[in-house]
Write an enzyme that holds these catalytic residues in place. Structure first.
Site, mmCIF file in Angstrom:
data_model
loop_
_atom_site.group_PDB
_atom_site.id
_atom_site.type_symbol
_atom_site.label_atom_id
_atom_site.label_comp_id
_atom_site.label_asym_id
_atom_site.label_seq_id
_atom_site.Cartn_x
_atom_site.Cartn_y
_atom_site.Cartn_z
ATOM 1 N N LYS A 80 -36.971 -7.216 -27.820
ATOM 2 C CA LYS A 80 -38.319 -8.270 -26.094
ATOM 3 C C LYS A 80 -37.679 -9.516 -26.319
ATOM 4 C CE LYS A 80 -41.087 -7.411 -23.204
ATOM 5 N NZ LYS A 80 -41.123 -5.308 -22.236
ATOM 6 N N GLY A 180 -55.206 -6.501 -12.364
ATOM 7 C CA GLY A 180 -53.247 -7.085 -11.740
ATOM 8 C C GLY A 180 -52.804 -6.290 -10.961
ATOM 9 N N VAL A 181 -52.969 -6.327 -9.519
ATOM 10 C CA VAL A 181 -51.429 -5.529 -9.095
ATOM 11 C C VAL A 181 -50.730 -6.259 -8.216
ATOM 12 C CG1 VAL A 181 -53.445 -3.870 -7.013
ATOM 13 C CG2 VAL A 181 -53.911 -6.215 -6.755
ATOM 14 N N GLY A 182 -49.844 -6.389 -9.964
ATOM 15 C CA GLY A 182 -48.265 -7.142 -9.010
ATOM 16 C C GLY A 182 -47.577 -5.670 -8.914
ATOM 17 N N ASN A 183 -46.023 -6.079 -9.705
ATOM 18 C CA ASN A 183 -45.447 -5.365 -9.614
ATOM 19 C C ASN A 183 -45.341 -3.912 -9.204
ATOM 20 O OD1 ASN A 183 -43.434 -7.215 -7.441
ATOM 21 N ND2 ASN A 183 -42.810 -7.790 -10.387
ATOM 22 N N VAL A 184 -45.792 -3.658 -10.374
ATOM 23 C CA VAL A 184 -45.776 -2.511 -10.922
ATOM 24 C C VAL A 184 -47.605 -1.627 -10.353
ATOM 25 C CG1 VAL A 184 -46.524 -0.631 -12.763
ATOM 26 C CG2 VAL A 184 -44.572 -2.626 -13.629
ATOM 27 N N ALA A 185 -48.294 -2.143 -10.800
ATOM 28 C CA ALA A 185 -49.500 -1.832 -9.652
ATOM 29 C C ALA A 185 -50.062 -1.421 -8.478
ATOM 30 C CB ALA A 185 -50.908 -2.250 -10.499
ATOM 31 N N TYR A 186 -48.899 -2.342 -7.900
ATOM 32 C CA TYR A 186 -48.570 -2.257 -6.113
ATOM 33 C C TYR A 186 -48.060 -0.492 -6.327
ATOM 34 C CZ TYR A 186 -47.639 -2.689 -1.141
ATOM 35 O OH TYR A 186 -47.532 -2.526 -0.081
HETATM 36 N N1 LIG Z 1 -41.851 -4.137 -14.774
HETATM 37 C C1 LIG Z 1 -42.133 -2.936 -15.245
HETATM 38 O O1 LIG Z 1 -41.138 -2.058 -14.789
HETATM 39 C C2 LIG Z 1 -42.657 -2.791 -16.715
HETATM 40 C C3 LIG Z 1 -44.493 -3.587 -17.397
HETATM 41 N N2 LIG Z 1 -45.230 -3.549 -17.979
HETATM 42 C C4 LIG Z 1 -45.962 -3.876 -17.853
HETATM 43 O O2 LIG Z 1 -47.449 -3.745 -17.319
HETATM 44 C C5 LIG Z 1 -47.876 -4.806 -16.928
HETATM 45 C C6 LIG Z 1 -47.339 -5.461 -15.384
HETATM 46 O O3 LIG Z 1 -46.130 -5.590 -14.996
HETATM 47 P P1 LIG Z 1 -45.252 -6.169 -13.819
HETATM 48 O O4 LIG Z 1 -46.163 -5.054 -12.496
HETATM 49 O O5 LIG Z 1 -44.112 -6.417 -13.693
HETATM 50 O O6 LIG Z 1 -45.929 -7.769 -13.811
HETATM 51 P P2 LIG Z 1 -46.486 -8.549 -12.434
HETATM 52 O O7 LIG Z 1 -46.256 -9.917 -13.153
HETATM 53 O O8 LIG Z 1 -45.555 -8.400 -11.082
HETATM 54 O O9 LIG Z 1 -47.843 -7.777 -12.413
HETATM 55 C C7 LIG Z 1 -48.654 -8.720 -13.265
HETATM 56 C C8 LIG Z 1 -49.658 -8.868 -12.122
HETATM 57 O O10 LIG Z 1 -51.005 -8.806 -12.844
HETATM 58 C C9 LIG Z 1 -52.115 -10.317 -12.917
HETATM 59 N N3 LIG Z 1 -53.044 -10.834 -14.061
HETATM 60 C C10 LIG Z 1 -52.297 -11.444 -14.432
HETATM 61 N N4 LIG Z 1 -53.205 -11.880 -15.561
HETATM 62 C C11 LIG Z 1 -54.670 -11.192 -15.046
HETATM 63 C C12 LIG Z 1 -55.852 -11.367 -15.735
HETATM 64 N N5 LIG Z 1 -56.532 -11.684 -16.792
HETATM 65 N N6 LIG Z 1 -56.678 -10.333 -14.699
HETATM 66 C C13 LIG Z 1 -56.132 -10.228 -13.839
HETATM 67 N N7 LIG Z 1 -55.095 -9.582 -13.359
HETATM 68 C C14 LIG Z 1 -54.073 -10.431 -13.512
HETATM 69 C C15 LIG Z 1 -50.915 -11.331 -12.201
HETATM 70 O O11 LIG Z 1 -51.415 -12.288 -11.309
HETATM 71 C C16 LIG Z 1 -49.966 -10.580 -11.713
HETATM 72 O O12 LIG Z 1 -50.553 -10.086 -10.604
HETATM 73 C C17 LIG Z 1 -47.353 -6.282 -17.691
HETATM 74 O O13 LIG Z 1 -47.801 -6.043 -19.225
HETATM 75 C C18 LIG Z 1 -45.965 -5.436 -18.270
HETATM 76 O O14 LIG Z 1 -45.328 -5.664 -19.514
HETATM 77 C C19 LIG Z 1 -44.348 -1.669 -18.291
HETATM 78 C C20 LIG Z 1 -43.312 -1.619 -18.418
HETATM 79 C C21 LIG Z 1 -42.749 -1.919 -17.238
HETATM 80 C C1 LIG Z 2 -39.540 -3.662 -18.288
HETATM 81 C C2 LIG Z 2 -38.583 -2.378 -19.197
HETATM 82 C C3 LIG Z 2 -36.773 -1.990 -18.059
HETATM 83 C C4 LIG Z 2 -38.412 -2.721 -20.237
HETATM 84 C C5 LIG Z 2 -39.640 -3.241 -20.928
HETATM 85 O O1 LIG Z 2 -39.409 -4.598 -21.708
HETATM 86 C C6 LIG Z 2 -40.724 -2.560 -21.113
HETATM 87 O O2 LIG Z 2 -41.048 -1.889 -20.835
HETATM 88 O O3 LIG Z 2 -42.164 -3.155 -21.650
#
Ligand SMILES: NC(=O)C1=CN([C@@H]2O[C@H](COP(=O)(O)OP(=O)(O)OC[C@H]3O[C@@H](n4cnc5c(N)ncnc54)[C@H](O)[C@@H]3O)[C@@H](O)[C@H]2O)C=CC1
Ligand SMILES: CC(C)CC(=O)C(=O)O
EC number: 1.4.1.9
Length: 364
Positions: A80, A180-186
């Site tokens: 990572k 946290g409703v970012g990319n994944v959670a949405y």
């Molecule tokens: N994007 C992916 O495909 C993958 C993501 N993950 C993990 O899933 C989690 C979310 O990833 P993404 O959705 O890509 O990231 P993202 O950055 O799009 O979403 C994260 C969300 O959490 C919010 N946030 C941050 N700190 C916070 C807090 N203290 N309280 C409430 N909300 C908070 C942010 O404002 C953001 O909206 C991360 O831990 C990431 O490492 C794991 C595997 C794959």
């Molecule tokens: C975002 C993924 C493609 C790879 C990764 O780093 C993860 O699963 O945490």
């Protein structure tokens, strides 16, 4: 910190510090274990309180990738990167190109992808300098943004955990508290909403909260309220370590299932959940959909094949819950055992010298 002591304790292979004055790049690439194959793991860009915090985050996330890739059945090791900086204000194209050159220097020992704070556009910049990057724009034959695949895997994994806790995997009428409703959670919320789940959400970003309220009729709560709301399932989908001494006593949920990496502050918190009878879907298993999807690029990306593999997350978790029950061990320990056994058995197969390993992105 005593870096080498830490590396030795958890058996890390390599750490690379990358510095480029021109672009302001300060990055740490951590490679934990390459027994199964090249280390694949995303690049996170984040503002850390200290350089030590950044190093520790890179190391913990890299080790998580070793276990994630092994448990997902991928022939990939764990690594990572973290880039120190604010993804909203500190990015520039030169930074990602400079970083791409550092990855190229590792000659395939590490392959990157997107993570928190980075985008497909950033991956495209890295791709200008190296082939060892996945999740670039689909126009290049790649799989693009991994988040929809991660979201789908989390949704299915949540269903498997619900089946274990409630005897049914239906999400209809279940209340899910999402942090946290970012990319994944949405994307995960979309699946849950379509199946009739009720959603309670929080996020430090107001726009993200509004989007979930408008699109899914979610109820919004404050940042610290999310742990104690009345719900069936708590879904940590922001950053790590939110399952800890402070939060566990507040939880009303019977299930914890979310996308965040490194959810347990310490191993003992997984033991506590086991004692309390809370079904915990181990983070690196439930959130492996994204890496499964990008890893498919090694074979020439095929979405149907990749999503079929993402669907195996349901069965993997069901198996982990069964081992946990049978041996009376916490679910995170059952998952670790599964991953470690796979690494051990493949390492024996790989003891025979082979001049050149096959499939490394050339067929994308
Ligand atoms: N994007 C992916 O495909 C993958 C993501 N993950 C993990 O899933 C989690 C979310 O990833 P993404 O959705 O890509 O990231 P993202 O950055 O799009 O979403 C994260 C969300 O959490 C919010 N946030 C941050 N700190 C916070 C807090 N203290 N309280 C409430 N909300 C908070 C942010 O404002 C953001 O909206 C991360 O831990 C990431 O490492 C794991 C595997 C794959
Ligand atoms: C975002 C993924 C493609 C790879 C990764 O780093 C993860 O699963 O945490």
């Amino acid at each position: 910190m005593e870096l080498f002591k830490y590396l030795e304790e958890f058996d890390y292979e390599q750490v690379v510090f990358c510095q480029d004055k021109n672009s302001g790049l300060k990055a740490i690439i951590a490679i934990h274990d390459t027994t199964l194959g090249p280390a694949l793991g995303g690049t996170r860009m984040w503002t850390y309180d200290s350089e030590e915090d950044a190093v520790i985050d890179a190391l913990r996330l890299a080790k998580g990738m070793t276990y994630k890739n092994a448990a997902a059945g991928l022939n990939l090791g764990g690594g990572k990167t973290v880039i120190i900086g604010d993804p909203k204000t500190d990015k520039n194209p030169e930074m990602f190109r400079a970083f791409g050159r550092y990855i190229q220097g590792l000659a395939g020992r590490y392959i990157t992808a997107e993570d928190v704070g980075t985008t497909v556009g950033d991956m495209d910049l890295i791709y200008m300098e190296t082939d060892f990057v996945t999740g670039i724009s689909p126009e290049f034959g790649s799989s693009g943004n991994p988040s929809p695949a991660t979201a789908y895997g989390c949704y299915l994994g949540m269903k498997a955990a619900a089946k274990e806790a409630f005897g049914t995997d239906s999400m209809e009428g279940k209340t899910v508290a999402v942090q946290g409703v970012g990319n994944v959670a949405y994307g995960m919320c979309k699946h849950l909403h379509e199946e009739g789940a009720k959603l309670i959400v929080t996020d430090i970003n107001e726009e993200s909260v509004e989007r979930a309220v408008n699109d899914f009729g979610a109820q919004a709560v404050g940042i610290d309220e999310i742990y104690s709301v009345d719900c069936d399932i708590y879904a940590p989908c922001a950053l790590g370590a939110t399952i800890n001494d402070d939060t566990i006593p507040q939880l009303k949920a019977k299930v914890i299932a979310g996308s965040a990496n490194n959810q347990l502050a310490e191993d003992r918190h997984g033991e506590k959940l086991h004692e309390l009878g809370i079904v915990y879907a181990p983070d690196y298993v439930i959130n492996s959909g994204g890496v499964i999807n990008v890893a498919d690029e090694l074979n020439g990306y095929n979405k149907e094949r990749a999503y079929k593999q993402v669907e195996t997350i349901y069965d993997s978790l069901t198996k982990i819950f069964a081992i946990s029950k049978r041996d009376d061990i916490p679910t995170h320990k059952a998952a670790d055992r599964m991953a470690e056994e796979r690494i051990q058995s493949v390492s024996q197969t790989r003891s025979t010298f082979l001049q050149k390993e096959h499939n490394i992105l050339s067929r994308r």
